[in-house]
Design a protein around this motif. Structure first.
Motif, PDB file in Angstrom:
ATOM      1  N   MET A   1       0.855  -1.190   0.000  1.00 17.95           N
ATOM      2  CA  MET A   1       0.000   0.000   0.000  1.00 17.95           C
ATOM      3  C   MET A   1       0.890   1.238   0.000  1.00 17.95           C
ATOM      4  SD  MET A   1      -2.863   1.159   2.812  1.00 17.95           S
ATOM      5  CE  MET A   1      -3.779  -0.363   2.692  1.00 17.95           C
ATOM      6  N   ALA A   2       0.754   2.100  -1.040  1.00 22.65           N
ATOM      7  CA  ALA A   2       1.634   3.248  -1.177  1.00 22.65           C
ATOM      8  C   ALA A   2       0.983   4.553  -0.757  1.00 22.65           C
ATOM      9  CB  ALA A   2       2.090   3.369  -2.641  1.00 22.65           C
ATOM     10  N   ASP A   3      -0.326   4.622  -0.708  1.00 24.41           N
ATOM     11  CA  ASP A   3      -1.017   5.868  -0.425  1.00 24.41           C
ATOM     12  C   ASP A   3      -0.862   6.241   1.054  1.00 24.41           C
ATOM     13  OD1 ASP A   3      -2.707   7.963  -0.081  1.00 24.41           O
ATOM     14  OD2 ASP A   3      -4.504   6.959  -0.794  1.00 24.41           O
ATOM     15  N   PRO A   4      -0.153   7.345   1.348  1.00 22.36           N
ATOM     16  CA  PRO A   4       0.054   7.714   2.757  1.00 22.36           C
ATOM     17  C   PRO A   4      -1.247   7.912   3.521  1.00 22.36           C
ATOM     18  CG  PRO A   4       1.467   9.005   1.311  1.00 22.36           C
ATOM     19  CD  PRO A   4       0.519   8.264   0.425  1.00 22.36           C
ATOM     20  N   GLN A   5      -2.279   8.433   2.846  1.00 21.29           N
ATOM     21  CA  GLN A   5      -3.537   8.674   3.543  1.00 21.29           C
ATOM     22  C   GLN A   5      -4.176   7.364   4.002  1.00 21.29           C
ATOM     23  OE1 GLN A   5      -4.797  12.055   0.486  1.00 21.29           O
ATOM     24  NE2 GLN A   5      -6.202  12.004   2.196  1.00 21.29           N
ATOM     25  N   GLN A   6      -4.073   6.337   3.181  1.00 24.98           N
ATOM     26  CA  GLN A   6      -4.621   5.043   3.575  1.00 24.98           C
ATOM     27  C   GLN A   6      -3.793   4.401   4.681  1.00 24.98           C
ATOM     28  OE1 GLN A   6      -5.783   2.227   0.683  1.00 24.98           O
ATOM     29  NE2 GLN A   6      -6.594   3.733  -0.738  1.00 24.98           N
ATOM     30  N   VAL A   7      -2.467   4.492   4.566  1.00 28.03           N
ATOM     31  CA  VAL A   7      -1.591   3.906   5.586  1.00 28.03           C
ATOM     32  C   VAL A   7      -1.827   4.576   6.935  1.00 28.03           C
ATOM     33  CG1 VAL A   7       0.795   3.544   6.280  1.00 28.03           C
ATOM     34  CG2 VAL A   7       0.155   3.259   3.880  1.00 28.03           C
ATOM     35  N   LEU A   8      -1.826   5.896   6.927  1.00 25.48           N
ATOM     36  CA  LEU A   8      -2.048   6.633   8.172  1.00 25.48           C
ATOM     37  C   LEU A   8      -3.468   6.410   8.696  1.00 25.48           C
ATOM     38  CD1 LEU A   8      -0.251   9.987   7.273  1.00 25.48           C
ATOM     39  CD2 LEU A   8       0.533   8.260   8.909  1.00 25.48           C
ATOM     40  N   GLY A   9      -4.433   6.336   7.778  1.00 26.29           N
ATOM     41  CA  GLY A   9      -5.809   6.108   8.193  1.00 26.29           C
ATOM     42  C   GLY A   9      -5.967   4.801   8.936  1.00 26.29           C
ATOM     43  N   ALA A  10      -5.309   3.744   8.447  1.00 25.12           N
ATOM     44  CA  ALA A  10      -5.394   2.440   9.110  1.00 25.12           C
ATOM     45  C   ALA A  10      -4.764   2.492  10.501  1.00 25.12           C
ATOM     46  CB  ALA A  10      -4.694   1.384   8.249  1.00 25.12           C
ATOM     47  N   ARG A  11      -3.648   3.218  10.628  1.00 23.72           N
ATOM     48  CA  ARG A  11      -2.985   3.312  11.937  1.00 23.72           C
ATOM     49  C   ARG A  11      -3.854   4.110  12.929  1.00 23.72           C
ATOM     50  NH1 ARG A  11       2.623   2.127  11.328  1.00 23.72           N
ATOM     51  NH2 ARG A  11       2.752   0.733   9.530  1.00 23.72           N
ATOM     52  N   VAL A  12      -4.473   5.186  12.450  1.00 25.35           N
ATOM     53  CA  VAL A  12      -5.305   5.996  13.340  1.00 25.35           C
ATOM     54  C   VAL A  12      -6.537   5.219  13.777  1.00 25.35           C
ATOM     55  CG1 VAL A  12      -6.740   8.071  13.492  1.00 25.35           C
ATOM     56  CG2 VAL A  12      -4.470   8.201  12.446  1.00 25.35           C
ATOM     57  N   ARG A  13      -7.133   4.460  12.883  1.00 26.21           N
ATOM     58  CA  ARG A  13      -8.298   3.651  13.269  1.00 26.21           C
ATOM     59  C   ARG A  13      -7.926   2.665  14.378  1.00 26.21           C
ATOM     60  NH1 ARG A  13      -9.419   3.566   7.596  1.00 26.21           N
ATOM     61  NH2 ARG A  13     -11.340   4.726   7.102  1.00 26.21           N
ATOM     62  N   HIS A  14      -6.771   2.043  14.225  1.00 27.30           N
ATOM     63  CA  HIS A  14      -6.323   1.088  15.245  1.00 27.30           C
ATOM     64  C   HIS A  14      -6.130   1.806  16.585  1.00 27.30           C
ATOM     65  CE1 HIS A  14      -3.495  -1.516  17.466  1.00 27.30           C
ATOM     66  NE2 HIS A  14      -4.128  -2.508  16.835  1.00 27.30           N
ATOM     67  N   ALA A  15      -5.571   3.015  16.527  1.00 21.84           N
ATOM     68  CA  ALA A  15      -5.358   3.773  17.760  1.00 21.84           C
ATOM     69  C   ALA A  15      -6.685   4.185  18.391  1.00 21.84           C
ATOM     70  CB  ALA A  15      -4.511   5.013  17.463  1.00 21.84           C
ATOM     71  N   LEU A  16      -7.669   4.530  17.590  1.00 22.44           N
ATOM     72  CA  LEU A  16      -8.986   4.912  18.107  1.00 22.44           C
ATOM     73  C   LEU A  16      -9.639   3.746  18.844  1.00 22.44           C
ATOM     74  CD1 LEU A  16     -10.383   6.981  15.090  1.00 22.44           C
ATOM     75  CD2 LEU A  16      -9.732   7.866  17.328  1.00 22.44           C
ATOM     76  N   GLY A  17      -9.528   2.562  18.238  1.00 25.16           N
ATOM     77  CA  GLY A  17     -10.089   1.383  18.896  1.00 25.16           C
ATOM     78  C   GLY A  17      -9.388   1.079  20.201  1.00 25.16           C
ATOM     79  N   ALA A  18      -8.049   1.217  20.191  1.00 20.60           N
ATOM     80  CA  ALA A  18      -7.279   0.933  21.402  1.00 20.60           C
ATOM     81  C   ALA A  18      -7.548   1.959  22.497  1.00 20.60           C
ATOM     82  CB  ALA A  18      -5.783   0.904  21.059  1.00 20.60           C
ATOM     83  N   ALA A  19      -7.767   3.210  22.101  1.00 20.39           N
ATOM     84  CA  ALA A  19      -7.951   4.275  23.083  1.00 20.39           C
ATOM     85  C   ALA A  19      -9.363   4.347  23.641  1.00 20.39           C
ATOM     86  CB  ALA A  19      -7.564   5.610  22.468  1.00 20.39           C
ATOM     87  N   PHE A  20     -10.359   4.117  22.777  1.00 18.09           N
ATOM     88  CA  PHE A  20     -11.738   4.396  23.188  1.00 18.09           C
ATOM     89  C   PHE A  20     -12.682   3.198  23.039  1.00 18.09           C
ATOM     90  CE2 PHE A  20      -9.924   8.295  21.205  1.00 18.09           C
ATOM     91  CZ  PHE A  20      -9.679   8.979  22.387  1.00 18.09           C
ATOM     92  N   GLY A  21     -12.149   2.045  22.617  1.00 19.78           N
ATOM     93  CA  GLY A  21     -12.981   0.865  22.487  1.00 19.78           C
ATOM     94  C   GLY A  21     -13.273   0.527  21.044  1.00 19.78           C
ATOM     95  N   ASP A  22     -13.672  -0.724  20.825  1.00 22.15           N
ATOM     96  CA  ASP A  22     -13.899  -1.208  19.462  1.00 22.15           C
ATOM     97  C   ASP A  22     -14.969  -0.409  18.723  1.00 22.15           C
ATOM     98  OD1 ASP A  22     -11.992  -3.111  19.901  1.00 22.15           O
ATOM     99  OD2 ASP A  22     -13.415  -4.727  20.358  1.00 22.15           O
ATOM    100  N   GLY A  23     -15.899   0.184  19.456  1.00 21.59           N
ATOM    101  CA  GLY A  23     -16.959   0.954  18.815  1.00 21.59           C
ATOM    102  C   GLY A  23     -16.460   2.192  18.089  1.00 21.59           C
ATOM    103  N   TYR A  24     -15.208   2.556  18.356  1.00 17.34           N
ATOM    104  CA  TYR A  24     -14.634   3.745  17.714  1.00 17.34           C
ATOM    105  C   TYR A  24     -13.627   3.387  16.621  1.00 17.34           C
ATOM    106  CZ  TYR A  24     -16.755   6.425  21.486  1.00 17.34           C
ATOM    107  OH  TYR A  24     -17.660   7.006  22.348  1.00 17.34           O
TER     108      TYR A  24
END
Length: 581
Positions: A1-24
């Motif tokens: 995956m080369a698109d920085p927006q997609q790469v960063l988006g996947a990392r932020v989603r994982h962080a949201l789930g870890a920080a605030f629960g799977d619902g986020y």
């Protein structure tokens, strides 16, 4: 995956789930280009109300759960709660090198491919296309190409006008003057002139107009062999004309994509009967109408969708309703994009509303009107000839090619003596200039048709982008290698290299955005930025005269990546690219 927006988006989603629960974890990470860094996540702002906490606190907690050390420096918080990312040069270099081996240039295939109908061009048969057909044809073709590239099943639909009042008028006029009359030959040599003669008689001879309307009913009933034969002859003449016009424009429509109003003729009676059976259709002033709620005139009265005229004939609305049913029931369309002039906005809104009332258009189906704005002359009025007529499309294309050739003729004789086919190059430049000028303007806005600006090799124009590709190819010719043989690796050490590489990695995101918005001008703007950044890179970073072979190979690879993005993008827009200029 080369698109920085997609790469960063996947990392932020994982962080949201870890920080605030799977619902986020499925919250939109809202990754955007940043003025503070390379990219930023705005996710904390909409989450503030949901979590009842200040957005900067949420941003700090996201950072605490983020793992981006392999691709970016330590994230920072700025403004009301933006999470900023500055990508590592090594990651940018590696991802850009990956573009050289990726035929999709970082563009993801649709996770859930859809069947998408793209209706575009749609001229009236038996008339020459004019400048008014230009935008629908060009924009629609670009939307179809980009949507197909994204992995969707695209069905091109040239919904030509081949069944309405104009055909009754033309056929009746042929019967009046005789098929062997000299004037009848105008159908082959000057169809517009024949149409105008028939129109004058229709407007000035009431008896002829009545016969022409009766001829339409006969045509729709398909019970008169002579009428049917003349209609089929008119259709074949028009198909030949359309083939030539679409070939000149370099658009992807074929005979197989023509599904005109006549195609739906046998379905119209059922459309009317079903609307009557459900009680949606009622007689009003002798015509059968449906009154969808929410549509009123200036006087407050409800506006009708007429589905059967007083004389028993059907109209555009009836056909459009039959078209919707066919696209849903037979083609299994998930999405339909109607690339049609903005003057049809109310018509489509009302027809879609009737189709939903009838249960034919489910809420899950996305049927949209991609509005097309007007083409204006330099005087600010609709582009017309000096006599006030619509400009024939063929004349427009011919003039574009002639103007391009005139520019090429100004080149030094040494350039012309290289054995280049200047006529072929002029065709590519002229057609490309016209198409790009149209596509680079937001499709729903008007634009001024200005030859001097279009044919210019400076600024945001088709010739400028075409020249950018040929300029890169000339680098490889001088290097004595093919751009396809370059594999890298790419190194990012200079600011101009970094800016260009980072922009190249955004190709996939832009393509996805065009699919979602049906706005090809976004891709045009991106390609112009790529070409501009390449120019800056080339001026600041010697390629063939680099300090060492490793740097030379890296910069050649960056040139190859830029060439691939430019050629792929122009190809999706349908803009031809000459090998040399």
């Amino acid at each position: 995956m080369a698109d920085p927006q997609q790469v960063l988006g996947a990392r932020v989603r994982h962080a949201l789930g870890a920080a605030f629960g799977d619902g986020y974890a499925d919250a939109d990470p809202l990754i955007r280009p940043s003025s503070f860094a390379d990219y930023q996540s705005n996710a904390a702002l909409p989450l503030a109300k949901r979590l009842g906490r200040p957005p900067r606190d949420i941003a700090a907690e996201i950072i605490g759960r983020l793992d981006v050390s392999d691709i970016a420096a330590e994230p920072t918080v700025s403004g009301p709660g933006f999470v900023n990312f500055t990508l590592r040069p090594g990651w940018i270099a590696e991802a850009t090198t990956g573009l050289l081996a990726d035929p999709r240039l970082g563009t993801p295939l649709a996770a859930s491919p859809r069947t998408v109908i793209v209706e575009y061009s749609s001229p009236n048969i038996a008339k020459e296309m004019h400048v008014g057909h230009l935008r629908s044809t060009i924009v629609g073709d670009a939307i179809a190409r980009v949507t197909e590239f994204a992995g969707h099943h695209v069905i091109r639909d040239n919904h030509v006008g081949d069944w309405g009042t104009q055909f009754g008028m033309l056929i009746e006029y042929l019967f009046d003057i005789g098929e062997d009359a000299p004037e009848a030959q105008l159908l082959r040599t000057d169809p517009n002139a024949f149409y105008q003669s028939a129109r004058v008689k229709f407007d000035t001879d009431a008896a002829f107009a009545d016969r022409a309307r009766e001829r339409v009913v006969k045509l729709q009933a398909q019970d008169d062999p002579a009428t049917q034969r003349l209609w089929e002859e008119l259709m074949e003449l028009s198909r030949q004309y359309l083939r030539n016009t679409y070939a000149a424009l370099r658009v992807t429509l074929t005979d197989d994509d023509i599904r005109g109003e006549s195609f739906y003729n046998d379905m119209l009676a059922d459309v009317v009967a079903d609307l009557e059976a459900t009680g949606l259709a009622v007689i009003s002033d002798g015509a059968l109408c449906v009154f969808p709620p929410g549509f009123t005139g200036r006087d407050g009265t409800q506006l009708p969708v007429i589905i059967r005229k007083r004389d028993g004939g059907y109209n555009y609305s009836t056909t459009d309703l039959a078209t919707i049913r066919y696209r849903i029931d037979k083609l299994n369309a998930d999405r339909a994009i109607y690339v049609v002039g903005s003057d049809q906005t109310l018509h489509f809104r009302m027809v879609f509303a009737v189709a939903r009332l009838a249960g034919w258009l489910p809420e899950t189906a996305d049927f949209t009107h991609a509005q097309i704005g007007l083409v204006l002359g330099t005087d600010g009025q609709r582009l017309r000839t000096r006599s006030g007529d619509n400009v024939p499309l063929s004349d427009l294309l011919t003039e574009g090619i002639e103007r391009a050739r005139a520019v090429l003729d100004e080149v030094d004789r040494d350039e012309q003596d290289r054995g280049l086919d200047l006529d072929a190059i002029a065709q590519d430049i002229g057609i490309g200039a016209i198409k790009y000028a149209d596509l680079s303007t937001a499709r729903d806005s008007t634009y001024t048709f200005d030859w001097d600006r279009m044919i210019s090799f400076r600024g945001d124009t088709g010739p400028y982008l075409q020249y950018a590709t040929t300029r890169i190819r000339s680098i490889f010719r001088r290097a004595g290698i093919a751009e396809t043989d370059v594999r890298g690796p790419i190194a990012v050490t200079e600011p101009a290299e970094r800016e260009l590489a980072l922009k190249l990695l955004g190709f996939g995101a832009v393509v996805t955005q065009v699919v979602d918005t049906t706005e090809p001008h976004r891709l045009c703007g991106y390609l112009f930025e790529v070409a501009s950044l390449f120019t800056a890179f080339y001026e600041q970073c010697p390629v063939l005269k680099a300090d060492d072979d490793e740097t030379r190979q890296s910069r050649l690879a960056l040139c190859a990546a830029a060439l691939r993005v430019l050629t792929a993008g122009l190809g999706l827009l349908g803009v031809p690219i000459p090998d040399r200029m």
